[in-house]
Design an enzyme around this catalytic site. Structure first.
Site, PDB file in Angstrom:
ATOM      1  N   ASN A  81      -4.192   8.541   9.823  1.00 49.40           N
ATOM      2  CA  ASN A  81      -5.437   7.808   9.856  1.00 49.40           C
ATOM      3  C   ASN A  81      -6.637   8.530  10.094  1.00 49.40           C
ATOM      4  OD1 ASN A  81      -3.260   6.208  10.840  1.00 49.40           O
ATOM      5  ND2 ASN A  81      -4.448   4.721  10.602  1.00 49.40           N
TER       6      ASN A  81
ATOM      7  N   TYR B 241       0.887  -1.207   0.011  1.00 55.80           N
ATOM      8  CA  TYR B 241       0.132  -0.003   0.061  1.00 55.80           C
ATOM      9  C   TYR B 241       0.815   1.308  -0.025  1.00 55.80           C
ATOM     10  CZ  TYR B 241      -3.578   3.311   1.661  1.00 55.80           C
ATOM     11  OH  TYR B 241      -4.579   4.474   1.860  1.00 55.80           O
TER      12      TYR B 241
END
Length: 305
Positions: A159, A132
């Site tokens: 996040n 990723y």
């Protein structure tokens, strides 16, 4: 009384119905700005040609986010598809002769080198250790390589969480935990619960995107760095997050411990002071308040309100 007129600034949002994109679209349209909206069902490039609205935009915001760390490990074809989408959009913009601001949502949580201890500034070395992270850094490279045709701005997000985030596989530990708590089931903790992360509210992320749109309309972005971190700047361990969730839901949370995952990082949080210097942006929503908002939203949804 003098009326201040805000110049309309056409935007194209790729990922317009997503978690971040939907909030941005709502903000821009409520202010009267024209927004071309693209998603998987309505792609920005069809048969090598730009869809209506793409090449009219003064700012293009690439928020496509179907890829997650878990999916990147298991489905490399999705990495290829996301890169192709970006390259196709950049190519049709190049052929159009337009030079819009182009904002790419990247990942501050996965692109920096684990050999350096956080907080990570934009100048910190990059060395992704997951599929990723490597995919996101490659997308950054594709965009920066087109700097002659667009004005690139890479936002390295930490996040992102917030109300309405779905507990889909590989996305958002908090949404999974709150969903489990609402169903009175145990929450799953993968790996070391002392690992720290940086949680930023989706409305704060939409806020910096709106700032970039406003600067495009008013002043231009010549003085804005090409790469900006977007995070709270506060390290929060999974144990700390569990404590916040327990406080918000007002009961003890049962925990099931799982082994670590290959793509998990030991510790990560961002230094976002450059975004504050360049744009005046700073995360405003504290984590406890944000978790409480998520919990209320989830309970309202379950109650059908």
């Amino acid at each position: 009384m003098t009326t201040v007129r805000v110049r309309q600034c056409a935007a194209a949002v790729i990922g317009a119905t997503g978690f971040i994109g939907s909030r941005l679209v709502a903000e821009l349209t409520s202010s009267g700005h024209p927004v071309a909206r693209f998603n998987q069902a309505h792609p920005p490039v069809v048969g090598g040609r730009a869809a209506p609205g793409l090449c009219d935009a003064e700012i293009v915001l690439f928020l496509a986010a179907r890829l997650s760390p878990a999916l990147a490990e298991r489905h490399p074809e999705q990495i290829t598809a996301e890169r192709k989408l970006l390259v196709d959009v950049l190519e049709v913009l190049r052929r159009s002769g337009r030079s819009p601001v182009f904002v790419l949502a990247s990942s501050g949580g996965t692109v920096y080198s684990p050999d350096v201890w956080p907080p990570y500034a934009e100048s910190a070395p990059t060395r992704p250790t997951s599929a990723y992270g490597r995919a996101k850094l490659r997308l950054e490279g594709e965009l920066l390589a087109h700097a002659a045709h667009v004005r690139p701005v890479v936002l390295r997000l930490s996040n992102v969480y917030g109300p309405g985030q779905r507990p889909a596989h590989g996305y958002g530990v908090l949404s999974h935990w709150l969903d489990a708590a609402a169903r009175r089931q145990p929450v799953r903790v993968f790996g070391d619960a002392d690992v720290v992360r940086d949680y930023v509210h989706v409305d704060d992320v939409a806020g910096i995107l709106t700032m970039l749109h406003r600067r495009t309309a008013d002043l231009g972005l010549d003085d804005i760095p090409a790469v900006l971190n977007v995070g709270s700047g506060a390290p929060t361990s999974l144990n700390d997050l569990l404590g916040i969730v327990s406080t918000v839901v007002d009961r003890r949370i049962e925990v099931v411990r799982e082994g670590g995952r290959q793509f998990d990082r030991r510790g990560n949080w961002l230094d976002s002071s450059l975004a504050h210097t360049a744009l005046g942006w700073k995360a405003q929503i504290g984590l406890t308040d944000g978790v409480r908002e998520c919990w209320r939203h989830l309970l309202d949804e379950r109650a059908g309100r």
